[in-house]
Design a protein around this motif. Structure first.
Motif, mmCIF file in Angstrom:
data_model
loop_
_atom_site.group_PDB
_atom_site.id
_atom_site.type_symbol
_atom_site.label_atom_id
_atom_site.label_comp_id
_atom_site.label_asym_id
_atom_site.label_seq_id
_atom_site.Cartn_x
_atom_site.Cartn_y
_atom_site.Cartn_z
ATOM 1 N N ALA A 44 0.843 -1.198 0.000
ATOM 2 C CA ALA A 44 0.000 0.000 0.000
ATOM 3 C C ALA A 44 0.876 1.245 0.000
ATOM 4 O O ALA A 44 1.405 1.661 1.028
ATOM 5 C CB ALA A 44 -0.919 -0.004 1.218
ATOM 6 N N CYS A 45 1.026 1.825 -1.164
ATOM 7 C CA CYS A 45 1.924 2.965 -1.376
ATOM 8 C C CYS A 45 1.104 4.232 -1.603
ATOM 9 O O CYS A 45 0.271 4.284 -2.509
ATOM 10 C CB CYS A 45 2.808 2.668 -2.584
ATOM 11 S SG CYS A 45 3.798 4.048 -3.153
ATOM 12 N N ARG A 46 1.324 5.261 -0.792
ATOM 13 C CA ARG A 46 0.543 6.494 -0.917
ATOM 14 C C ARG A 46 0.705 7.139 -2.284
ATOM 15 O O ARG A 46 -0.226 7.731 -2.821
ATOM 16 C CB ARG A 46 0.950 7.486 0.176
ATOM 17 C CG ARG A 46 0.559 7.048 1.573
ATOM 18 C CD ARG A 46 0.823 8.129 2.595
ATOM 19 N NE ARG A 46 0.408 7.689 3.929
ATOM 20 C CZ ARG A 46 0.411 8.467 4.999
ATOM 21 N NH1 ARG A 46 0.834 9.723 4.895
ATOM 22 N NH2 ARG A 46 0.020 8.000 6.171
ATOM 23 N N GLN A 60 -6.455 2.406 -1.079
ATOM 24 C CA GLN A 60 -6.218 3.793 -0.682
ATOM 25 C C GLN A 60 -6.313 3.955 0.833
ATOM 26 O O GLN A 60 -5.481 4.631 1.454
ATOM 27 C CB GLN A 60 -7.212 4.710 -1.381
ATOM 28 C CG GLN A 60 -6.973 6.188 -1.143
ATOM 29 C CD GLN A 60 -8.013 7.035 -1.844
ATOM 30 O OE1 GLN A 60 -9.220 6.861 -1.617
ATOM 31 N NE2 GLN A 60 -7.577 7.935 -2.713
ATOM 32 N N SER A 61 -7.310 3.336 1.440
ATOM 33 C CA SER A 61 -7.466 3.416 2.895
ATOM 34 C C SER A 61 -6.249 2.853 3.609
ATOM 35 O O SER A 61 -5.738 3.451 4.566
ATOM 36 C CB SER A 61 -8.724 2.655 3.341
ATOM 37 O OG SER A 61 -9.892 3.278 2.868
ATOM 38 N N LEU A 62 -5.758 1.716 3.134
ATOM 39 C CA LEU A 62 -4.600 1.100 3.762
ATOM 40 C C LEU A 62 -3.342 1.951 3.558
ATOM 41 O O LEU A 62 -2.507 2.051 4.452
ATOM 42 C CB LEU A 62 -4.388 -0.310 3.207
ATOM 43 C CG LEU A 62 -5.482 -1.323 3.556
ATOM 44 C CD1 LEU A 62 -5.264 -2.626 2.795
ATOM 45 C CD2 LEU A 62 -5.527 -1.578 5.051
ATOM 46 N N ALA A 63 -3.235 2.569 2.390
ATOM 47 C CA ALA A 63 -2.063 3.397 2.113
ATOM 48 C C ALA A 63 -1.996 4.610 3.043
ATOM 49 O O ALA A 63 -0.905 5.066 3.410
ATOM 50 C CB ALA A 63 -2.074 3.861 0.657
ATOM 51 N N PHE A 64 -3.156 5.121 3.433
ATOM 52 C CA PHE A 64 -3.204 6.295 4.303
ATOM 53 C C PHE A 64 -3.546 5.921 5.748
ATOM 54 O O PHE A 64 -3.955 6.779 6.536
ATOM 55 C CB PHE A 64 -4.205 7.313 3.759
ATOM 56 C CG PHE A 64 -3.701 8.028 2.546
ATOM 57 C CD1 PHE A 64 -2.925 9.172 2.661
ATOM 58 C CD2 PHE A 64 -3.971 7.539 1.272
ATOM 59 C CE1 PHE A 64 -2.441 9.823 1.541
ATOM 60 C CE2 PHE A 64 -3.491 8.190 0.135
ATOM 61 C CZ PHE A 64 -2.721 9.331 0.271
ATOM 62 N N ASN A 65 -3.348 4.640 6.061
ATOM 63 C CA ASN A 65 -3.509 4.147 7.429
ATOM 64 C C ASN A 65 -4.913 4.357 7.989
ATOM 65 O O ASN A 65 -5.092 4.571 9.198
ATOM 66 C CB ASN A 65 -2.477 4.792 8.368
ATOM 67 C CG ASN A 65 -1.050 4.474 7.969
ATOM 68 O OD1 ASN A 65 -0.732 3.333 7.641
ATOM 69 N ND2 ASN A 65 -0.184 5.481 7.981
#
Length: 213
Positions: A85-87, A179-184
């Protein structure tokens, strides 16, 4: 940024073409239908490593089988996606772009599209009458709904002039989880995204039994 870790099996996920490569709307729909079986088979092999039998889930007729499979996909994505998961890649304009960069980014985006196809097929097979189609609902166009013009799951029997047409943007559902995982952030359940198209026929699935979490 290269988000893959050495011990992340998904780094080897094979890249594929985006369905909208030839353009949005009907060309994207045709491309998705042509690649649907390939995408299901590809992700099925990866899911089997985590004990998820996708073929059986797609053939199962019981509503509880849908809920169980979606819970398994929730757990699988939450367990395996965070390392990739990369922002930098978690922006919709990049994911929905006409061209994807080669390499790892294309692999991640392919995984998301394949997951979306799986979600859409699970919904479609448990709700006869639903199908993949292009969102051309007048209300969505007038309101600037992001899904307008995209390929998603809908009920073709709902008139184009409906004021509140229910749709399920399955591919974007997978992207939003990434997206949710990338932004925690903490993503919701895959099942909840299907509520507009399941509520009338599968309402009981949205009432959590005791000790369901």
């Amino acid at each position: 940024m290269r988000p893959f870790r050495r011990n992340t099996p998904l780094r080897a996920y094979p890249a594929d073409m985006r369905p909208w490569r030839a353009g949005p709307g009907e060309p994207a729909l045709e491309a998705l239908r042509a690649s649907r079986l390939r995408r299901l088979q590809r992700l099925s092999g990866w899911l089997s490593r985590s004990g998820i039998d996708l073929a059986a889930a797609l053939d199962a007729a019981e509503p509880t089988a849908l809920a169980e499979t979606l819970r398994a996909l929730d757990a699988w994505s939450l367990g395996h996606w965070p390392p990739i998961a990369c922002r930098e890649w978690a922006w919709p304009e990049k994911f929905h772009a006409g061209d994807w960069p080669d390499g790892e980014q294309a692999s991640v985006y392919t995984l998301l599209v394949d997951t979306g196809v799986v979600l859409g097929e699970l919904l479609r097979r448990h709700r006869p009458g639903l199908d993949w189609a292009v969102d051309t609902y007048d209300a969505h166009g007038a309101d600037g709904v992001a899904a307008y013009g995209r390929v998603l799951i809908l009920d073709p029997a709902v008139p184009l002039g409906s004021l509140t047409p229910p749709v399920y943007d399955a591919i974007d559902e997978a992207f939003m989880r990434y997206q949710s995982l990338a932004f925690n952030d903490v993503p919701g359940r895959f099942l909840d995204g299907m509520r507009p198209l399941l509520w009338d026929t599968h309402r009981h699935l949205f009432v959590d039994p005791p000790n369901s979490h």
